[in-house]
Design a protein around this motif. Structure first.
Motif, PDB file in Angstrom:
ATOM      1  N   LEU A  52     -11.821  43.406   9.434  1.00 43.27           N
ATOM      2  CA  LEU A  52     -11.907  41.969   9.202  1.00 43.27           C
ATOM      3  C   LEU A  52     -12.628  41.265  10.346  1.00 43.27           C
ATOM      4  O   LEU A  52     -13.359  40.302  10.130  1.00 43.27           O
ATOM      5  N   SER A  53     -12.452  41.742  11.564  1.00 46.41           N
ATOM      6  CA  SER A  53     -13.114  41.114  12.707  1.00 46.41           C
ATOM      7  C   SER A  53     -14.630  41.254  12.627  1.00 46.41           C
ATOM      8  O   SER A  53     -15.363  40.437  13.208  1.00 46.41           O
ATOM      9  N   SER A  54     -15.122  42.256  11.899  1.00 48.85           N
ATOM     10  CA  SER A  54     -16.576  42.429  11.782  1.00 48.85           C
ATOM     11  C   SER A  54     -17.223  41.255  11.052  1.00 48.85           C
ATOM     12  O   SER A  54     -18.396  40.958  11.279  1.00 48.85           O
ATOM     13  N   ILE A  55     -16.459  40.570  10.224  1.00 47.05           N
ATOM     14  CA  ILE A  55     -16.995  39.396   9.524  1.00 47.05           C
ATOM     15  C   ILE A  55     -17.370  38.321  10.539  1.00 47.05           C
ATOM     16  O   ILE A  55     -18.495  37.819  10.549  1.00 47.05           O
ATOM     17  N   GLU A  56     -16.422  37.965  11.392  1.00 50.66           N
ATOM     18  CA  GLU A  56     -16.673  36.907  12.377  1.00 50.66           C
ATOM     19  C   GLU A  56     -17.766  37.293  13.370  1.00 50.66           C
ATOM     20  O   GLU A  56     -18.596  36.467  13.757  1.00 50.66           O
ATOM     21  N   MET A  57     -17.771  38.565  13.774  1.00 52.45           N
ATOM     22  CA  MET A  57     -18.806  39.023  14.722  1.00 52.45           C
ATOM     23  C   MET A  57     -20.186  38.953  14.082  1.00 52.45           C
ATOM     24  O   MET A  57     -21.151  38.511  14.718  1.00 52.45           O
ATOM     25  N   ALA A  58     -20.311  39.406  12.843  1.00 51.93           N
ATOM     26  CA  ALA A  58     -21.609  39.371  12.167  1.00 51.93           C
ATOM     27  C   ALA A  58     -22.080  37.928  11.968  1.00 51.93           C
ATOM     28  O   ALA A  58     -23.264  37.629  12.162  1.00 51.93           O
ATOM     29  N   LEU A  59     -21.172  37.046  11.598  1.00 53.50           N
ATOM     30  CA  LEU A  59     -21.542  35.640  11.438  1.00 53.50           C
ATOM     31  C   LEU A  59     -22.066  35.059  12.749  1.00 53.50           C
ATOM     32  O   LEU A  59     -23.097  34.372  12.776  1.00 53.50           O
ATOM     33  N   ALA A  60     -21.378  35.335  13.843  1.00 49.65           N
ATOM     34  CA  ALA A  60     -21.779  34.788  15.148  1.00 49.65           C
ATOM     35  C   ALA A  60     -23.123  35.349  15.595  1.00 49.65           C
ATOM     36  O   ALA A  60     -24.006  34.607  16.046  1.00 49.65           O
ATOM     37  N   LYS A  61     -23.304  36.659  15.477  1.00 52.74           N
ATOM     38  CA  LYS A  61     -24.565  37.280  15.905  1.00 52.74           C
ATOM     39  C   LYS A  61     -25.734  36.786  15.066  1.00 52.74           C
ATOM     40  O   LYS A  61     -26.830  36.543  15.589  1.00 52.74           O
ATOM     41  N   GLY A  62     -25.509  36.615  13.770  1.00 53.68           N
ATOM     42  CA  GLY A  62     -26.580  36.157  12.889  1.00 53.68           C
ATOM     43  C   GLY A  62     -27.009  34.729  13.156  1.00 53.68           C
ATOM     44  O   GLY A  62     -28.203  34.422  13.158  1.00 53.68           O
ATOM     45  N   ARG A  63     -26.046  33.853  13.399  1.00 57.02           N
ATOM     46  CA  ARG A  63     -26.392  32.463  13.726  1.00 57.02           C
ATOM     47  C   ARG A  63     -27.149  32.398  15.051  1.00 57.02           C
ATOM     48  O   ARG A  63     -28.106  31.650  15.195  1.00 57.02           O
ATOM     49  N   THR A  64     -26.705  33.202  16.007  1.00 53.19           N
ATOM     50  CA  THR A  64     -27.387  33.236  17.305  1.00 53.19           C
ATOM     51  C   THR A  64     -28.836  33.677  17.141  1.00 53.19           C
ATOM     52  O   THR A  64     -29.745  33.075  17.713  1.00 53.19           O
ATOM     53  N   ALA A  65     -29.075  34.712  16.346  1.00 54.58           N
ATOM     54  CA  ALA A  65     -30.437  35.207  16.138  1.00 54.58           C
ATOM     55  C   ALA A  65     -31.303  34.180  15.409  1.00 54.58           C
ATOM     56  O   ALA A  65     -32.473  33.982  15.756  1.00 54.58           O
ATOM     57  N   ALA A  66     -30.746  33.520  14.406  1.00 51.09           N
ATOM     58  CA  ALA A  66     -31.517  32.532  13.646  1.00 51.09           C
ATOM     59  C   ALA A  66     -31.826  31.298  14.487  1.00 51.09           C
ATOM     60  O   ALA A  66     -32.981  30.865  14.569  1.00 51.09           O
ATOM     61  N   LEU A  67     -30.819  30.738  15.118  1.00 48.53           N
ATOM     62  CA  LEU A  67     -31.010  29.504  15.872  1.00 48.53           C
ATOM     63  C   LEU A  67     -31.712  29.733  17.206  1.00 48.53           C
ATOM     64  O   LEU A  67     -32.479  28.888  17.661  1.00 48.53           O
ATOM     65  N   GLY A  68     -31.454  30.891  17.826  1.00 41.64           N
ATOM     66  CA  GLY A  68     -32.092  31.196  19.107  1.00 41.64           C
ATOM     67  C   GLY A  68     -33.486  31.754  18.967  1.00 41.64           C
ATOM     68  O   GLY A  68     -34.228  31.891  19.935  1.00 41.64           O
ATOM     69  N   ARG A  69     -33.847  32.119  17.732  1.00 38.62           N
ATOM     70  CA  ARG A  69     -35.192  32.619  17.434  1.00 38.62           C
ATOM     71  C   ARG A  69     -35.534  33.923  18.134  1.00 38.62           C
ATOM     72  O   ARG A  69     -36.679  34.235  18.402  1.00 38.62           O
TER      73      ARG A  69
END
Length: 134
Positions: A52-69
């Motif tokens: 279940l923790s992989s959901i939150e980790m994937a969400l955080a990493k993905g937003r960082t990659a998208a917004l941080g470019r």
């Protein structure tokens, strides 16, 4: 005025299917997420056995990659090199596994994975992006 490239639903399905195939071929239980360029969720799939923790980790990493470019690993490396003040940045996924989708030099979204070793998470994300044959 510029024309903006965006991910279509077909693109998202193609990325998701390729990433899932890559993970399942290796028996890696992960969560796979895809975001648009604004960090908005387009797809989330937690494979059987993924924590279940992989959901939150994937969400955080993905937003960082998208917004941080850039790849979330870039920020992980900054912190590891002693730039701990960067932890106050408005992004939270400072671990490898979030990869931007770049088309003609522009970030159009990101793919992020969590559930196995960070370098394997990134490998799965890149396999998904490769399905677009950019």
């Amino acid at each position: 005025m510029r024309t903006k490239t965006i991910l279509t639903n077909g693109d998202v399905k193609k990325i998701a299917a390729a990433a899932e195939r890559h993970a399942m071929a290796r028996n890696w239980p992960v969560t796979i997420v895809i975001f648009d360029d604004g960090g908005h969720l387009l797809h989330l799939n937690r494979l059987d056995g993924a924590t279940l923790s992989s959901i939150e980790m994937a969400l955080a990493k993905g937003r960082t990659a998208a917004l941080g470019r850039r790849e979330s690993k870039f920020y992980e490396d900054l912190v590891k090199q002693g730039r701990v003040a960067f932890l106050s940045a408005p992004m939270t996924g400072f671990l490898e596994g979030g990869v931007p989708i770049v088309v003609a030099g522009e970030v159009v979204g990101s793919v992020s994975v969590s559930g196995v070793k960070s370098e394997e998470d990134a490998e799965i994300a890149r396999a998904g992006i490769a399905a677009l044959e950019l």
